[in-house]
Design an enzyme around this catalytic site. Structure first.
Site, PDB file in Angstrom:
ATOM      1  N   ARG A 136     -13.641  -7.918  -0.686  1.00  0.00           N
ATOM      2  CA  ARG A 136     -12.970  -7.643   0.605  1.00  0.00           C
ATOM      3  C   ARG A 136     -12.457  -6.199   0.608  1.00  0.00           C
ATOM      4  O   ARG A 136     -11.885  -5.717  -0.372  1.00  0.00           O
ATOM      5  CB  ARG A 136     -11.807  -8.613   0.794  1.00  0.00           C
ATOM      6  CG  ARG A 136     -10.962  -8.381   2.054  1.00  0.00           C
ATOM      7  CD  ARG A 136      -9.765  -7.491   1.791  1.00  0.00           C
ATOM      8  NE  ARG A 136      -8.858  -7.426   2.954  1.00  0.00           N
ATOM      9  CZ  ARG A 136      -7.829  -6.603   3.040  1.00  0.00           C
ATOM     10  NH1 ARG A 136      -7.565  -5.770   2.053  1.00  0.00           N
ATOM     11  NH2 ARG A 136      -7.056  -6.601   4.092  1.00  0.00           N
ATOM     12  N   VAL A 137     -12.673  -5.495   1.707  1.00  0.00           N
ATOM     13  CA  VAL A 137     -12.152  -4.138   1.846  1.00  0.00           C
ATOM     14  C   VAL A 137     -11.218  -4.118   3.051  1.00  0.00           C
ATOM     15  O   VAL A 137     -11.549  -4.665   4.106  1.00  0.00           O
ATOM     16  CB  VAL A 137     -13.303  -3.125   2.051  1.00  0.00           C
ATOM     17  CG1 VAL A 137     -12.744  -1.731   2.300  1.00  0.00           C
ATOM     18  CG2 VAL A 137     -14.212  -3.114   0.823  1.00  0.00           C
ATOM     19  N   GLY A 138     -10.055  -3.498   2.889  1.00  0.00           N
ATOM     20  CA  GLY A 138      -9.080  -3.435   3.976  1.00  0.00           C
ATOM     21  C   GLY A 138      -9.209  -2.153   4.780  1.00  0.00           C
ATOM     22  O   GLY A 138     -10.219  -1.445   4.729  1.00  0.00           O
ATOM     23  N   ASP A 139      -8.143  -1.838   5.499  1.00  0.00           N
ATOM     24  CA  ASP A 139      -8.150  -0.681   6.397  1.00  0.00           C
ATOM     25  C   ASP A 139      -7.945   0.652   5.674  1.00  0.00           C
ATOM     26  O   ASP A 139      -8.378   1.703   6.158  1.00  0.00           O
ATOM     27  CB  ASP A 139      -7.033  -0.824   7.442  1.00  0.00           C
ATOM     28  CG  ASP A 139      -5.665  -0.928   6.782  1.00  0.00           C
ATOM     29  OD1 ASP A 139      -5.528  -1.734   5.832  1.00  0.00           O
ATOM     30  OD2 ASP A 139      -4.739  -0.202   7.192  1.00  0.00           O
ATOM     31  N   GLY A 160      -4.728  -5.461   6.918  1.00  0.00           N
ATOM     32  CA  GLY A 160      -5.811  -4.516   7.191  1.00  0.00           C
ATOM     33  C   GLY A 160      -6.785  -4.971   8.248  1.00  0.00           C
ATOM     34  O   GLY A 160      -7.336  -4.151   8.992  1.00  0.00           O
ATOM     35  N   THR A 180       0.837  -1.206   0.000  1.00  0.00           N
ATOM     36  CA  THR A 180       0.000   0.000   0.000  1.00  0.00           C
ATOM     37  C   THR A 180       0.871   1.256   0.000  1.00  0.00           C
ATOM     38  O   THR A 180       1.948   1.253   0.597  1.00  0.00           O
ATOM     39  CB  THR A 180      -0.857  -0.038   1.284  1.00  0.00           C
ATOM     40  OG1 THR A 180      -1.787  -1.083   1.141  1.00  0.00           O
ATOM     41  CG2 THR A 180      -1.574   1.268   1.555  1.00  0.00           C
ATOM     42  N   THR A 205       0.020   0.738   6.729  1.00  0.00           N
ATOM     43  CA  THR A 205       0.171  -0.392   5.815  1.00  0.00           C
ATOM     44  C   THR A 205       0.354  -1.652   6.633  1.00  0.00           C
ATOM     45  O   THR A 205       1.011  -1.617   7.676  1.00  0.00           O
ATOM     46  CB  THR A 205       1.352  -0.194   4.854  1.00  0.00           C
ATOM     47  OG1 THR A 205       1.504  -1.393   4.069  1.00  0.00           O
ATOM     48  CG2 THR A 205       2.668   0.087   5.576  1.00  0.00           C
ATOM     49  N   GLY A 206      -0.216  -2.743   6.169  1.00  0.00           N
ATOM     50  CA  GLY A 206      -0.094  -3.994   6.914  1.00  0.00           C
ATOM     51  C   GLY A 206      -1.337  -4.826   6.703  1.00  0.00           C
ATOM     52  O   GLY A 206      -2.106  -4.583   5.769  1.00  0.00           O
TER      53      GLY A 206
END
Ligand code: ASP
Length: 361
Positions: free
Chosen positions: A253-256, A279, A225, A276-277
């Site tokens: 799927r949605v991340g952070d 999520g 990211t 970043t990481g």
């Protein structure tokens, strides 16, 4: 009488000039960027891609810095620097070089937040925007909403006449190989090669492409990211983040990254953060807002707040990744618990620092 008037006008002019010079001195601009964290170590990286990745980071931060130096806003600087990184390097996971989901498709997430107004805009699971950060900004500025997802966001891009590309624009062999290897390891079905992708190379050539262009190897944990935090001369903070999410993710799927308070946050009252990481952990801990709350309500120094959240709270959950963060005085920090994080920082009148591995300052 006339003399008095001239003296008064002169005094006022002096005060105005002095206070605007003072205002400029109070807010030298500052910018910090990241392009993901993970298993990025000297042992496995090759010098060619190391050099190329550093050059892209430098170009991105200088692009944002130029905006700030001209007196532009932190929101403008964040968008400009992220656009350079969206598609800037095969080592990143954003824009053109985004990773594939489990069905071999690219779904992109992005967010931007203005620390002066607390206005924010996000998009998730978009499929046709080469620069999702610009689309997120349009959500912030041109709609009453904060987050628009999937087909609705693709439609919004079309409605506003934004830059659109075919899904095949996002195909690249190295990341396709990485997906196929991951799915094989996990015993999952391999999706068909995406429509519009160039014909498959032979396997040896595929391997050469992935190992010569990326600073990490398929199979390693990597979060590519990209994100930026910035402070402009008016003293306003902003943050932005853009990503392809996690490789092999479920469709939808949605991340952070596009979740305000999790992967992205900015407030002039506390700080600006881009993360970043993995999520899923960053969302459970609302990491970006958590760091800013420690600064705002506990009076913690920024570095301590970032380290507390990454090295204590995140590690307790066995999560991994990192953040960049900045306070309204332009102090910028990073914190990560992986072997590397692509990152750079620059303050008005200073030198660019570009770093990748965890042994660099
Ligand atoms: N945080 C991103 C996500 O989970 C991935 C990354 O940082 O690369 O979507």
């Amino acid at each position: 009488m006339k003399k008095n008037f001239i003296a008064l006008a002169g005094g006022l002019l002096f005060l105005t000039l002095a206070s605007s010079a003072g205002a400029q001195q109070r807010h030298p601009w500052s910018i910090e960027i990241h392009a993901g964290a993970g298993d990025i170590s000297r042992a496995t990286s090759n010098p060619q891609s190391d050099t190329a990745t550093r050059a892209t980071l430098k170009k991105a931060i200088e692009t944002g810095a130029k905006v700030l130096d001209r007196g532009g806003s932190s929101v403008d600087a964040v968008e400009a620097a992220i656009r350079v990184m969206e598609g800037g390097s095969p080592s990143f996971d954003a824009g053109k070089w985004a990773v594939f989901n489990a069905e071999g498709k690219v779904e992109l997430d992005a967010a931007i937040m203005d620390g002066a107004t607390l206005k924010a805009g996000s998009v998730a699971a978009v499929t046709r925007s080469p620069h999702p950060i610009t689309l997120a900004r349009a959500v912030m500025e041109r709609t009453p909403h904060v987050l628009i997802v999937g087909p609705g966001a693709d439609k919004f891009l079309h409605q506003i006449g934004g830059e659109e590309v075919e899904p095949s624009y996002f195909f690249n062999q190295g990341k396709w190989n990485a997906l196929v290897e991951q799915l094989k390891r996990e015993g999952k079905p391999i999706p068909p090669r995406p429509a519009g992708a160039p014909p498959a190379q032979d396997q040896a050539d595929d391997k050469r492409i992935s190992s010569s262009t990326m600073l990490w190897m398929p199979g390693q944990r990597h979060y590519g990211t990209v994100g930026v935090v910035a402070l402009d001369r008016k003293g306003n903070l902003a943050a932005g983040t853009s990503t392809g999410g996690s490789q092999g993710k479920m469709p939808g799927r949605v991340g952070d990254s596009p979740i305000i308070g999790a992967g992205t946050y900015a407030s002039n009252e506390s700080c600006a953060v881009s993360a970043t990481g993995v999520g899923e952990y960053f969302m459970r801990l609302t990491i970006a807002r958590e760091i800013c709350s420690l600064v705002q309500y506990k009076g913690m120094p920024l570095q301590q707040a970032a380290d507390t959240v990454i090295h204590k709270e995140l590690e307790q959950l066995h999560g991994e990744g990192g953040v960049i963060a900045m306070t309204p005085d332009g102090n910028s920090v990073w914190s990560f618990n992986t072997s590397g994080m692509f990152r750079a920082r620059l303050k008005e009148g200073g030198q660019v620092t570009v770093a990748i591995y965890n042994d660099e300052p």
